[in-house]
Design a protein around this motif. Structure first.
Motif, mmCIF file in Angstrom:
data_model
loop_
_atom_site.group_PDB
_atom_site.id
_atom_site.type_symbol
_atom_site.label_atom_id
_atom_site.label_comp_id
_atom_site.label_asym_id
_atom_site.label_seq_id
_atom_site.Cartn_x
_atom_site.Cartn_y
_atom_site.Cartn_z
ATOM 1 N N ALA A 1 -1.873 -8.992 -3.702
ATOM 2 C CA ALA A 1 -1.076 -8.331 -3.455
ATOM 3 C C ALA A 1 -0.572 -6.888 -4.455
ATOM 4 N N SER A 2 -1.801 -7.071 -5.393
ATOM 5 C CA SER A 2 -1.874 -6.175 -6.152
ATOM 6 C C SER A 2 -2.838 -4.434 -5.324
ATOM 7 N N LEU A 3 -2.499 -3.613 -6.456
ATOM 8 C CA LEU A 3 -3.685 -2.554 -6.041
ATOM 9 C C LEU A 3 -4.910 -2.834 -7.039
ATOM 10 N N ASP A 4 -6.126 -1.729 -6.319
ATOM 11 C CA ASP A 4 -7.562 -1.765 -6.894
ATOM 12 C C ASP A 4 -7.419 -0.608 -5.920
ATOM 13 N N LEU B 1 0.585 -1.020 -0.054
ATOM 14 C CA LEU B 1 -0.295 -0.432 0.434
ATOM 15 C C LEU B 1 1.221 1.252 -0.065
ATOM 16 N N PRO B 2 0.820 2.312 -0.433
ATOM 17 C CA PRO B 2 1.650 3.293 -0.989
ATOM 18 C C PRO B 2 1.109 4.258 0.231
ATOM 19 N N ALA B 3 2.283 4.469 0.564
ATOM 20 C CA ALA B 3 2.480 5.869 2.263
ATOM 21 C C ALA B 3 1.479 6.817 1.755
ATOM 22 N N THR B 4 1.256 7.502 2.715
ATOM 23 C CA THR B 4 -0.118 8.144 3.127
ATOM 24 C C THR B 4 0.038 9.049 4.196
ATOM 25 N N SER B 5 0.007 11.193 4.112
ATOM 26 C CA SER B 5 0.088 11.348 5.377
ATOM 27 C C SER B 5 -1.248 11.955 5.462
ATOM 28 N N LEU C 1 -10.050 5.111 -2.849
ATOM 29 C CA LEU C 1 -10.188 4.262 -2.161
ATOM 30 C C LEU C 1 -9.418 3.565 -2.041
ATOM 31 N N THR C 2 -8.056 3.018 -1.385
ATOM 32 C CA THR C 2 -7.056 2.600 -2.590
ATOM 33 C C THR C 2 -6.737 0.920 -1.843
ATOM 34 N N MET C 3 -7.260 -0.176 -2.013
ATOM 35 C CA MET C 3 -6.768 -1.945 -1.637
ATOM 36 C C MET C 3 -5.945 -2.933 -2.143
ATOM 37 N N ALA C 4 -5.994 -3.867 -0.886
ATOM 38 C CA ALA C 4 -4.839 -4.238 -1.432
ATOM 39 C C ALA C 4 -5.801 -5.983 -0.182
ATOM 40 N N CYS C 5 -5.325 -7.296 -0.979
ATOM 41 C CA CYS C 5 -5.228 -8.066 -0.125
ATOM 42 C C CYS C 5 -4.609 -9.147 -0.344
#
Length: 147
Positions: A110-113, A46-50, A80-84
């Motif tokens: 493990a890819s982003l949606d 998951l990309p980092a975010t503040s 909304l960025t999701m991964a599983c």
């Protein structure tokens, strides 16, 4: 009668051994979700975010939904960025003040949606995460959309 040279036999044995090794490795069990290091995995996928207004990560070990809430999310457009990971899909139901905004899903590879959502009014927001493909690990964050 066929007569193979020793070089041909050696090459054949190497090819047969490689095929057998690939077959065995393809049948290995997936990583044990119960022992997964979720924070380390989240940091990789998951990309980092503040700027997240709502985020969560964890393990879904059964089919019970996990709900994360925020009491005061401003109206506006969000991403909304999701991964599983673990196989199957994870589902994310986003609600604002008890009214469903959207349903989203992530493939557990493990890819982003990523989905864009609009929060219609400032107020409480919740995201319910679930899966019929448990066990799996998941992570998401909701950030204000950039123009």
């Amino acid at each position: 009668m066929l007569n193979f040279s020793s070089t041909g036999r050696a090459a054949g044995l190497v090819a047969l051994s490689a095929a057998a090794l690939l077959g065995v490795s393809a049948c290995q069990a997936p990583v044990n979700i119960q022992d997964a290091d979720v924070p380390a995995w989240k940091g990789r996928v998951l990309p980092a975010t503040s700027t997240a207004v709502l985020e969560d990560s964890g393990k879904i070990l059964n089919r019970d939904p996990l709900v994360k809430e925020s009491s005061n999310v401003p109206a506006g457009n969000y991403t909304l960025t999701m991964a599983c990971d673990g196989g199957g899909k994870a589902y994310f139901a986003v609600s604002s003040a008890g009214k469903k905004i959207t349903d989203a899903a992530a493939a557990c590879n493990a890819s982003l949606d990523v989905v864009k959502i609009k929060v219609p009014a400032t107020g409480p927001l919740s995201i319910s995460t679930s899966s019929v493909d448990a066990p799996l690990i998941f992570a998401y964050h909701l950030v204000p959309a950039t123009s």
